[in-house]
Design a protein around this motif. Structure first.
Motif, PDB file in Angstrom:
ATOM      1  N   PRO A   1       7.566 -18.825  20.714  1.00  0.00           N
ATOM      2  CA  PRO A   1       8.823 -19.470  20.495  1.00  0.00           C
ATOM      3  C   PRO A   1       8.461 -20.952  20.297  1.00  0.00           C
ATOM      4  O   PRO A   1       7.550 -21.443  20.357  1.00  0.00           O
ATOM      5  CB  PRO A   1       9.333 -19.140  22.181  1.00  0.00           C
ATOM      6  CG  PRO A   1       8.530 -18.021  22.696  1.00  0.00           C
ATOM      7  CD  PRO A   1       7.121 -18.037  22.326  1.00  0.00           C
ATOM      8  N   GLY A   2       9.536 -21.496  19.916  1.00  0.00           N
ATOM      9  CA  GLY A   2       9.509 -22.764  19.499  1.00  0.00           C
ATOM     10  C   GLY A   2       9.597 -22.996  17.957  1.00  0.00           C
ATOM     11  O   GLY A   2      10.140 -22.107  17.359  1.00  0.00           O
ATOM     12  N   VAL A   3       9.115 -24.024  17.229  1.00  0.00           N
ATOM     13  CA  VAL A   3       9.095 -24.158  15.978  1.00  0.00           C
ATOM     14  C   VAL A   3       7.744 -24.371  15.485  1.00  0.00           C
ATOM     15  O   VAL A   3       6.912 -24.936  15.761  1.00  0.00           O
ATOM     16  CB  VAL A   3       9.640 -25.633  15.754  1.00  0.00           C
ATOM     17  CG1 VAL A   3       9.923 -25.839  14.090  1.00  0.00           C
ATOM     18  CG2 VAL A   3      11.153 -25.987  16.227  1.00  0.00           C
ATOM     19  N   THR A   4       7.658 -22.946  14.569  1.00  0.00           N
ATOM     20  CA  THR A   4       6.088 -23.111  13.816  1.00  0.00           C
ATOM     21  C   THR A   4       6.344 -23.270  12.549  1.00  0.00           C
ATOM     22  O   THR A   4       7.175 -23.062  11.821  1.00  0.00           O
ATOM     23  CB  THR A   4       5.965 -21.420  14.263  1.00  0.00           C
ATOM     24  OG1 THR A   4       5.776 -20.909  15.503  1.00  0.00           O
ATOM     25  CG2 THR A   4       4.579 -21.191  13.546  1.00  0.00           C
ATOM     26  N   GLY A   5       5.324 -24.135  12.139  1.00  0.00           N
ATOM     27  CA  GLY A   5       5.017 -24.402  10.825  1.00  0.00           C
ATOM     28  C   GLY A   5       4.369 -23.382   9.875  1.00  0.00           C
ATOM     29  O   GLY A   5       3.125 -23.162  10.676  1.00  0.00           O
TER      30      GLY A   5
ATOM     31  N   ILE B   1      16.683 -21.600  19.355  1.00  0.00           N
ATOM     32  CA  ILE B   1      16.487 -20.532  18.419  1.00  0.00           C
ATOM     33  C   ILE B   1      15.172 -20.765  17.934  1.00  0.00           C
ATOM     34  O   ILE B   1      14.773 -21.907  17.677  1.00  0.00           O
ATOM     35  CB  ILE B   1      17.432 -20.656  17.336  1.00  0.00           C
ATOM     36  CG1 ILE B   1      18.833 -20.301  17.783  1.00  0.00           C
ATOM     37  CG2 ILE B   1      16.945 -19.604  16.203  1.00  0.00           C
ATOM     38  CD1 ILE B   1      19.996 -20.386  16.634  1.00  0.00           C
ATOM     39  N   SER B   2      14.172 -19.878  18.017  1.00  0.00           N
ATOM     40  CA  SER B   2      12.747 -19.857  17.493  1.00  0.00           C
ATOM     41  C   SER B   2      12.946 -20.178  15.859  1.00  0.00           C
ATOM     42  O   SER B   2      13.632 -19.625  15.430  1.00  0.00           O
ATOM     43  CB  SER B   2      11.924 -18.834  17.966  1.00  0.00           C
ATOM     44  OG  SER B   2      11.628 -18.963  19.125  1.00  0.00           O
ATOM     45  N   VAL B   3      12.195 -20.932  15.323  1.00  0.00           N
ATOM     46  CA  VAL B   3      12.119 -21.273  13.924  1.00  0.00           C
ATOM     47  C   VAL B   3      10.710 -21.139  13.385  1.00  0.00           C
ATOM     48  O   VAL B   3       9.610 -21.719  13.836  1.00  0.00           O
ATOM     49  CB  VAL B   3      12.537 -22.827  14.001  1.00  0.00           C
ATOM     50  CG1 VAL B   3      12.608 -22.973  12.315  1.00  0.00           C
ATOM     51  CG2 VAL B   3      13.979 -23.056  14.508  1.00  0.00           C
ATOM     52  N   VAL B   4      10.457 -20.465  12.216  1.00  0.00           N
ATOM     53  CA  VAL B   4       9.372 -20.443  11.326  1.00  0.00           C
ATOM     54  C   VAL B   4       9.775 -21.027  10.132  1.00  0.00           C
ATOM     55  O   VAL B   4      10.716 -20.696   9.418  1.00  0.00           O
ATOM     56  CB  VAL B   4       8.865 -18.832  11.210  1.00  0.00           C
ATOM     57  CG1 VAL B   4       7.753 -19.215  10.143  1.00  0.00           C
ATOM     58  CG2 VAL B   4       8.412 -18.387  12.323  1.00  0.00           C
ATOM     59  N   VAL B   5       9.109 -22.297   9.830  1.00  0.00           N
ATOM     60  CA  VAL B   5       9.625 -23.050   8.638  1.00  0.00           C
ATOM     61  C   VAL B   5       8.440 -23.353   7.833  1.00  0.00           C
ATOM     62  O   VAL B   5       7.210 -23.620   8.320  1.00  0.00           O
ATOM     63  CB  VAL B   5      10.116 -24.381   8.964  1.00  0.00           C
ATOM     64  CG1 VAL B   5       9.182 -25.279  10.041  1.00  0.00           C
ATOM     65  CG2 VAL B   5      10.370 -25.269   8.009  1.00  0.00           C
ATOM     66  N   THR B   6       8.479 -23.125   6.470  1.00  0.00           N
ATOM     67  CA  THR B   6       7.318 -23.256   5.495  1.00  0.00           C
ATOM     68  C   THR B   6       7.431 -24.395   4.866  1.00  0.00           C
ATOM     69  O   THR B   6       8.621 -24.781   4.585  1.00  0.00           O
ATOM     70  CB  THR B   6       7.455 -22.024   4.515  1.00  0.00           C
ATOM     71  OG1 THR B   6       8.302 -22.138   3.396  1.00  0.00           O
ATOM     72  CG2 THR B   6       7.409 -20.559   5.243  1.00  0.00           C
ATOM     73  N   SER B   7       6.550 -24.852   4.363  1.00  0.00           N
ATOM     74  CA  SER B   7       6.565 -26.169   3.686  1.00  0.00           C
ATOM     75  C   SER B   7       4.945 -26.544   2.833  1.00  0.00           C
ATOM     76  O   SER B   7       3.918 -26.042   3.550  1.00  0.00           O
ATOM     77  CB  SER B   7       6.846 -27.399   4.443  1.00  0.00           C
ATOM     78  OG  SER B   7       6.858 -28.552   3.653  1.00  0.00           O
ATOM     79  N   HIS B   8       4.935 -27.039   1.672  1.00  0.00           N
ATOM     80  CA  HIS B   8       3.705 -27.726   1.238  1.00  0.00           C
ATOM     81  C   HIS B   8       3.367 -28.859   1.640  1.00  0.00           C
ATOM     82  O   HIS B   8       2.443 -29.692   1.092  1.00  0.00           O
ATOM     83  CB  HIS B   8       3.588 -27.245  -0.235  1.00  0.00           C
ATOM     84  CG  HIS B   8       4.615 -27.762  -1.171  1.00  0.00           C
ATOM     85  ND1 HIS B   8       6.188 -27.401  -1.246  1.00  0.00           N
ATOM     86  CD2 HIS B   8       4.635 -29.104  -1.931  1.00  0.00           C
ATOM     87  CE1 HIS B   8       6.774 -28.218  -1.775  1.00  0.00           C
ATOM     88  NE2 HIS B   8       5.915 -29.137  -2.386  1.00  0.00           N
ATOM     89  N   LEU B   9       4.487 -29.510   2.122  1.00  0.00           N
ATOM     90  CA  LEU B   9       4.639 -31.182   2.417  1.00  0.00           C
ATOM     91  C   LEU B   9       4.211 -31.332   3.954  1.00  0.00           C
ATOM     92  O   LEU B   9       5.005 -31.149   4.836  1.00  0.00           O
ATOM     93  CB  LEU B   9       5.881 -31.743   2.380  1.00  0.00           C
ATOM     94  CG  LEU B   9       6.408 -31.755   0.698  1.00  0.00           C
ATOM     95  CD1 LEU B   9       7.992 -32.167   0.778  1.00  0.00           C
ATOM     96  CD2 LEU B   9       5.361 -32.412  -0.086  1.00  0.00           C
ATOM     97  N   LEU B  10       2.768 -31.332   4.078  1.00  0.00           N
ATOM     98  CA  LEU B  10       2.193 -31.327   5.464  1.00  0.00           C
ATOM     99  C   LEU B  10       2.696 -32.305   6.363  1.00  0.00           C
ATOM    100  O   LEU B  10       2.952 -32.023   7.509  1.00  0.00           O
ATOM    101  CB  LEU B  10       0.695 -31.502   5.351  1.00  0.00           C
ATOM    102  CG  LEU B  10      -0.101 -30.520   4.404  1.00  0.00           C
ATOM    103  CD1 LEU B  10      -1.412 -30.845   4.248  1.00  0.00           C
ATOM    104  CD2 LEU B  10       0.651 -29.050   4.518  1.00  0.00           C
TER     105      LEU B  10
END
Length: 302
Positions: free
Chosen positions: A28-32, A185-194
């Motif tokens: 759980p939490g915010v995963t990048g 709410i758990s989040v999976v967020v994608t990014s190429h901006l590290l």
């Protein structure tokens, strides 16, 4: 609790392998989910949502198998796609209500939830305008609202800051952090901006060419280094010269000075030098690794 897990997950297309024996899990939490364009991030999300079948391996989302429980997963998960997919001739309210009903909410509850969600993402005053007249930032907020409207347990946000100016990116990142902390709410967020993910994530998964490079808590990526980061408004070179004369090893990095140290006493040396030169100190802090540095090291070692 694990929100997602993969074991040997592989996805091959005719000319490319998008995922290559990927084994990873997230709580759980915010995963990048970090990787260059083409690293396999979007492919992974589509498999987890049951939109693409894997070539090999297994995956679970909230304990459910996308291969057999895709509809159940999509009832409990929100998805903000990377690409623009909004109908221009309807309002944000109409679209968000429609998406809420698609998720199983009755119309009255859907309208109530849509109003609340559009308020949370900052579109309440503009909610009846046709989406075609929205700015890029507003359109991104509509995509975020429809992902949240059915009160999911988990949301996948695919490149949510794409096309946004610096202020728009800051606002979107603040919203993402609120989703993970205030909304639960758990989040999976994608990014190429590290650098963006350092600001909002609890955990980071790094993939390249469909392979796992590293999966760690954010604190392990940004652990302290044996350096001090110094920034002054003016007089950077004079400060560097003074510190060098005092026996410190100093490296310029843009507006910053990086001072190598193996003792807390170095902070006093820097402070005294700033005072002696009558400079305005902007920043004096323990140096830390950045995700970008770690990513570069991991790629070099592959």
């Amino acid at each position: 609790m694990t929100i997602l897990a993969t074991e040997g997950l592989t996805k091959r297309f005719p000319r490319v392998t998008a995922l290559d024996r990927l084994t990873v899990s997230a709580g759980p939490g915010v995963t990048g989910l970090v990787g260059a364009n083409g690293a396999g991030k979007s492919t992974l999300i589509k498999i987890l949502l049951g939109l693409l079948p894997p070539t090999e391996g297994t995956a679970t989302v909230l304990g459910l198998d996308p291969a057999t429980r895709a509809l159940d997963i999509r009832r409990s998960v929100g998805y903000m796609p990377e690409h623009d997919c909004l109908p221009p001739d309807v309002s944000a309210t109409e679209f968000t209500v429609h998406m809420a009903q698609m998720s199983g909410l009755p119309r009255s509850a859907a309208r109530e939830r849509a109003a609340d969600t559009l308020r949370h993402v900052g579109l309440y005053e503009e909610r009846y305008r046709p989406i075609g007249g929205y700015s890029t930032g507003m359109r991104q907020r509509v995509k975020l609202a429809q992902a949240l409207v059915h009160d999911p347990k988990l949301v996948f946000l695919d490149e949510p800051t794409n096309g946004l100016d610096p202020q728009g990116r800051d606002d979107m990142l603040a919203l993402i952090r609120r989703i993970g902390t205030e909304f639960g709410i758990s989040v999976v967020v994608t990014s190429h901006l590290l650098g963006e993910l350092e600001r909002v994530c609890d955990h980071v998964i790094v993939i390249d060419g469909g392979r796992l490079l590293r999966s760690s808590a954010i604190g392990e990526f940004t652990q302290a280094t044996r350096t001090i980061t110094v920034e002054v408004e003016e007089g950077r070179q004079a400060l560097a010269d003074r510190l060098t004369a005092l026996g410190q090893t100093v490296t310029a990095h843009g507006r910053l000075l990086i001072v190598e140290t193996d003792s807390p006493a170095a902070f006093d040396v820097v402070r005294d030098a700033v005072v002696d030169l009558d400079l305005c100190l902007v920043r004096l802090e323990q140096g830390r690794h950045r995700i970008e540095d770690v990513f570069r090291e991991e790629v070099a070692n592959v």
